[in-house]
Write a protein that holds these residues in place. Structure first.
Motif, PDB file in Angstrom:
ATOM      1  N   TYR A 102      11.197 -62.414 -29.686  1.00  0.00           N
ATOM      2  CA  TYR A 102      11.368 -61.045 -30.181  1.00  0.00           C
ATOM      3  C   TYR A 102      12.232 -60.190 -29.258  1.00  0.00           C
ATOM      4  O   TYR A 102      12.902 -59.259 -29.705  1.00  0.00           O
ATOM      5  CB  TYR A 102      10.019 -60.362 -30.409  1.00  0.00           C
ATOM      6  CG  TYR A 102       9.378 -60.709 -31.726  1.00  0.00           C
ATOM      7  CD1 TYR A 102      10.053 -60.547 -32.918  1.00  0.00           C
ATOM      8  CD2 TYR A 102       8.090 -61.198 -31.782  1.00  0.00           C
ATOM      9  CE1 TYR A 102       9.474 -60.857 -34.134  1.00  0.00           C
ATOM     10  CE2 TYR A 102       7.489 -61.511 -32.990  1.00  0.00           C
ATOM     11  CZ  TYR A 102       8.187 -61.343 -34.165  1.00  0.00           C
ATOM     12  OH  TYR A 102       7.603 -61.651 -35.363  1.00  0.00           O
ATOM     13  N   PHE A 103      12.248 -60.480 -27.975  1.00  0.00           N
ATOM     14  CA  PHE A 103      13.109 -59.729 -27.065  1.00  0.00           C
ATOM     15  C   PHE A 103      14.576 -60.033 -27.360  1.00  0.00           C
ATOM     16  O   PHE A 103      15.415 -59.136 -27.347  1.00  0.00           O
ATOM     17  CB  PHE A 103      12.773 -60.039 -25.599  1.00  0.00           C
ATOM     18  CG  PHE A 103      11.405 -59.538 -25.209  1.00  0.00           C
ATOM     19  CD1 PHE A 103      11.178 -58.188 -24.997  1.00  0.00           C
ATOM     20  CD2 PHE A 103      10.353 -60.420 -25.062  1.00  0.00           C
ATOM     21  CE1 PHE A 103       9.914 -57.715 -24.655  1.00  0.00           C
ATOM     22  CE2 PHE A 103       9.085 -59.968 -24.718  1.00  0.00           C
ATOM     23  CZ  PHE A 103       8.868 -58.616 -24.512  1.00  0.00           C
ATOM     24  N   LYS A 104      14.893 -61.289 -27.636  1.00  0.00           N
ATOM     25  CA  LYS A 104      16.272 -61.646 -28.016  1.00  0.00           C
ATOM     26  C   LYS A 104      16.605 -61.050 -29.375  1.00  0.00           C
ATOM     27  O   LYS A 104      17.724 -60.608 -29.600  1.00  0.00           O
ATOM     28  CB  LYS A 104      16.452 -63.163 -28.042  1.00  0.00           C
ATOM     29  CG  LYS A 104      16.595 -63.765 -26.676  1.00  0.00           C
ATOM     30  CD  LYS A 104      16.885 -65.246 -26.766  1.00  0.00           C
ATOM     31  CE  LYS A 104      16.962 -65.835 -25.369  1.00  0.00           C
ATOM     32  NZ  LYS A 104      17.089 -67.298 -25.412  1.00  0.00           N
ATOM     33  N   PHE A 105      15.644 -61.074 -30.297  1.00  0.00           N
ATOM     34  CA  PHE A 105      15.833 -60.455 -31.614  1.00  0.00           C
ATOM     35  C   PHE A 105      16.225 -58.996 -31.422  1.00  0.00           C
ATOM     36  O   PHE A 105      17.220 -58.521 -31.964  1.00  0.00           O
ATOM     37  CB  PHE A 105      14.537 -60.564 -32.423  1.00  0.00           C
ATOM     38  CG  PHE A 105      14.588 -59.937 -33.795  1.00  0.00           C
ATOM     39  CD1 PHE A 105      14.655 -60.729 -34.925  1.00  0.00           C
ATOM     40  CD2 PHE A 105      14.538 -58.557 -33.946  1.00  0.00           C
ATOM     41  CE1 PHE A 105      14.673 -60.156 -36.197  1.00  0.00           C
ATOM     42  CE2 PHE A 105      14.567 -57.980 -35.195  1.00  0.00           C
ATOM     43  CZ  PHE A 105      14.642 -58.778 -36.337  1.00  0.00           C
ATOM     44  N   PHE A 106      15.452 -58.269 -30.631  1.00  0.00           N
ATOM     45  CA  PHE A 106      15.715 -56.857 -30.352  1.00  0.00           C
ATOM     46  C   PHE A 106      17.110 -56.690 -29.747  1.00  0.00           C
ATOM     47  O   PHE A 106      17.899 -55.857 -30.194  1.00  0.00           O
ATOM     48  CB  PHE A 106      14.649 -56.329 -29.380  1.00  0.00           C
ATOM     49  CG  PHE A 106      14.866 -54.902 -28.953  1.00  0.00           C
ATOM     50  CD1 PHE A 106      14.281 -53.861 -29.656  1.00  0.00           C
ATOM     51  CD2 PHE A 106      15.639 -54.598 -27.843  1.00  0.00           C
ATOM     52  CE1 PHE A 106      14.477 -52.544 -29.265  1.00  0.00           C
ATOM     53  CE2 PHE A 106      15.840 -53.287 -27.452  1.00  0.00           C
ATOM     54  CZ  PHE A 106      15.255 -52.250 -28.164  1.00  0.00           C
ATOM     55  N   THR A 107      17.407 -57.501 -28.747  1.00  0.00           N
ATOM     56  CA  THR A 107      18.690 -57.403 -28.061  1.00  0.00           C
ATOM     57  C   THR A 107      19.836 -57.709 -29.005  1.00  0.00           C
ATOM     58  O   THR A 107      20.803 -56.938 -29.083  1.00  0.00           O
ATOM     59  CB  THR A 107      18.725 -58.359 -26.848  1.00  0.00           C
ATOM     60  OG1 THR A 107      17.682 -57.986 -25.945  1.00  0.00           O
ATOM     61  CG2 THR A 107      20.052 -58.296 -26.126  1.00  0.00           C
ATOM     62  N   ASN A 108      19.750 -58.817 -29.728  1.00  0.00           N
ATOM     63  CA  ASN A 108      20.831 -59.197 -30.641  1.00  0.00           C
ATOM     64  C   ASN A 108      21.072 -58.125 -31.688  1.00  0.00           C
ATOM     65  O   ASN A 108      22.215 -57.770 -31.970  1.00  0.00           O
ATOM     66  CB  ASN A 108      20.520 -60.524 -31.333  1.00  0.00           C
ATOM     67  CG  ASN A 108      20.530 -61.692 -30.392  1.00  0.00           C
ATOM     68  OD1 ASN A 108      21.084 -61.643 -29.303  1.00  0.00           O
ATOM     69  ND2 ASN A 108      19.905 -62.774 -30.809  1.00  0.00           N
ATOM     70  N   PHE A 109      20.009 -57.629 -32.267  1.00  0.00           N
ATOM     71  CA  PHE A 109      20.158 -56.655 -33.337  1.00  0.00           C
ATOM     72  C   PHE A 109      20.684 -55.315 -32.823  1.00  0.00           C
ATOM     73  O   PHE A 109      21.679 -54.806 -33.299  1.00  0.00           O
ATOM     74  CB  PHE A 109      18.831 -56.439 -34.077  1.00  0.00           C
ATOM     75  CG  PHE A 109      18.980 -55.466 -35.201  1.00  0.00           C
ATOM     76  CD1 PHE A 109      19.462 -55.892 -36.419  1.00  0.00           C
ATOM     77  CD2 PHE A 109      18.685 -54.126 -35.015  1.00  0.00           C
ATOM     78  CE1 PHE A 109      19.636 -54.986 -37.459  1.00  0.00           C
ATOM     79  CE2 PHE A 109      18.855 -53.217 -36.046  1.00  0.00           C
ATOM     80  CZ  PHE A 109      19.333 -53.654 -37.270  1.00  0.00           C
ATOM     81  N   SER A 175      21.022 -58.268 -20.154  1.00  0.00           N
ATOM     82  CA  SER A 175      20.669 -58.989 -18.929  1.00  0.00           C
ATOM     83  C   SER A 175      19.167 -59.289 -18.849  1.00  0.00           C
ATOM     84  O   SER A 175      18.735 -60.073 -18.016  1.00  0.00           O
ATOM     85  CB  SER A 175      21.084 -58.173 -17.697  1.00  0.00           C
ATOM     86  OG  SER A 175      20.228 -57.050 -17.531  1.00  0.00           O
ATOM     87  N   GLY A 176      18.377 -58.638 -19.707  1.00  0.00           N
ATOM     88  CA  GLY A 176      16.926 -58.808 -19.672  1.00  0.00           C
ATOM     89  C   GLY A 176      16.252 -57.828 -18.717  1.00  0.00           C
ATOM     90  O   GLY A 176      15.021 -57.735 -18.671  1.00  0.00           O
ATOM     91  N   GLU A 177      17.054 -57.093 -17.978  1.00  0.00           N
ATOM     92  CA  GLU A 177      16.513 -56.153 -16.996  1.00  0.00           C
ATOM     93  C   GLU A 177      15.715 -55.023 -17.657  1.00  0.00           C
ATOM     94  O   GLU A 177      14.703 -54.584 -17.118  1.00  0.00           O
ATOM     95  CB  GLU A 177      17.664 -55.582 -16.165  1.00  0.00           C
ATOM     96  CG  GLU A 177      17.220 -54.885 -14.913  1.00  0.00           C
ATOM     97  CD  GLU A 177      18.411 -54.437 -14.066  1.00  0.00           C
ATOM     98  OE1 GLU A 177      18.201 -53.541 -13.235  1.00  0.00           O
ATOM     99  OE2 GLU A 177      19.523 -54.945 -14.240  1.00  0.00           O
ATOM    100  N   LEU A 178      16.154 -54.590 -18.829  1.00  0.00           N
ATOM    101  CA  LEU A 178      15.465 -53.511 -19.534  1.00  0.00           C
ATOM    102  C   LEU A 178      14.007 -53.884 -19.781  1.00  0.00           C
ATOM    103  O   LEU A 178      13.100 -53.099 -19.518  1.00  0.00           O
ATOM    104  CB  LEU A 178      16.161 -53.225 -20.873  1.00  0.00           C
ATOM    105  CG  LEU A 178      15.467 -52.230 -21.795  1.00  0.00           C
ATOM    106  CD1 LEU A 178      15.480 -50.833 -21.179  1.00  0.00           C
ATOM    107  CD2 LEU A 178      16.132 -52.222 -23.155  1.00  0.00           C
ATOM    108  N   PHE A 179      13.776 -55.091 -20.257  1.00  0.00           N
ATOM    109  CA  PHE A 179      12.411 -55.522 -20.579  1.00  0.00           C
ATOM    110  C   PHE A 179      11.585 -55.693 -19.314  1.00  0.00           C
ATOM    111  O   PHE A 179      10.407 -55.366 -19.290  1.00  0.00           O
ATOM    112  CB  PHE A 179      12.455 -56.812 -21.394  1.00  0.00           C
ATOM    113  CG  PHE A 179      13.338 -56.675 -22.604  1.00  0.00           C
ATOM    114  CD1 PHE A 179      13.023 -55.787 -23.611  1.00  0.00           C
ATOM    115  CD2 PHE A 179      14.511 -57.405 -22.710  1.00  0.00           C
ATOM    116  CE1 PHE A 179      13.842 -55.635 -24.710  1.00  0.00           C
ATOM    117  CE2 PHE A 179      15.334 -57.259 -23.810  1.00  0.00           C
ATOM    118  CZ  PHE A 179      15.006 -56.379 -24.807  1.00  0.00           C
ATOM    119  N   LYS A 180      12.231 -56.192 -18.274  1.00  0.00           N
ATOM    120  CA  LYS A 180      11.530 -56.360 -17.002  1.00  0.00           C
ATOM    121  C   LYS A 180      11.074 -54.997 -16.476  1.00  0.00           C
ATOM    122  O   LYS A 180       9.928 -54.834 -16.081  1.00  0.00           O
ATOM    123  CB  LYS A 180      12.419 -57.060 -15.980  1.00  0.00           C
ATOM    124  CG  LYS A 180      11.715 -57.316 -14.659  1.00  0.00           C
ATOM    125  CD  LYS A 180      12.538 -58.214 -13.772  1.00  0.00           C
ATOM    126  CE  LYS A 180      11.985 -58.429 -12.416  1.00  0.00           C
ATOM    127  NZ  LYS A 180      10.606 -58.242 -12.154  1.00  0.00           N
TER     128      LYS A 180
END
Length: 188
Positions: A102-109, A175-180
């Protein structure tokens, strides 16, 4: 297997299918938040819940959609990187699988849309700013038009912070930093 065991098994299978349908429906209905039709949402939901890749024919049978509608929906989801084409040795037909993260889903969209917003609006601003400035600087411009151009120039210039923010948000999400950052704050 006894008749009683078979009845219990059928009852449990029906409960499993009903639970599955509840999740499928909720995913399909919420896809409208992202601008997708219910039928495209169902494609994503079926692929997400299936646990493995499916062909267009398998999807069509599962959903009862026409091949044309199915192809359009799959293409939209592929373009938005919400599903992926996958390879399986020996399989001649294209296989599709939903993004499971879901994190990739959020990012991609979202990042695609945020990047488009920045690009389109900054292009408009870059084209308009010199025109506003020319109106402001031209001594033949009536005062009310000059003042209106000055206000519009200030408004567009003030939007730079927002577009810088969106670019930073895209960068941190990709980069994934936002979720971290957000999930670390949640755990604190």
């Amino acid at each position: 297997m006894t008749d009683e065991d078979e009845t219990l098994r059928d009852k449990k299978q029906a409960e499993l299918e009903e639970s599955h349908r509840l999740i499928e429906d909720s995913i399909a209905y919420t896809m409208d938040i992202y601008g997708y039709t219910h039928s495209v949402g169902r494609i994503y939901a079926i692929l997400y819940l299936n646990g493995g890749p499916m062909t267009l024919d398998e999807l069509r049978i599962e959903l009862g959609m026409s091949k044309g509608s199915m192809s359009l929906g799959v293409r939209k989801l592929l373009d938005d990187k919400l599903i992926h084409r996958v390879f399986r040795r020996g399989e001649r037909k294209d296989l599709y699988q939903a993004e499971q993260d879901y994190f990739k889903f959020f990012t991609n969209f979202h990042t695609q849309r945020w990047q488009r917003e920045v690009s389109v609006n900054m292009q408009g601003i870059r084209q308009a700013q010199p025109r506003y400035q020319a109106l402001i600087d031209d001594p033949d411009t009536p005062e009310d038009i000059r003042e209106n151009a000055r206000r519009k120039l200030e408004k567009t210039t003030a939007s730079f912070d927002y577009y810088d923010f969106l670019e930073l948000l895209v960068s941190k999400a990709e980069s994934g930093e936002l979720f971290k950052i957000l999930l670390d704050k949640k755990d604190s």
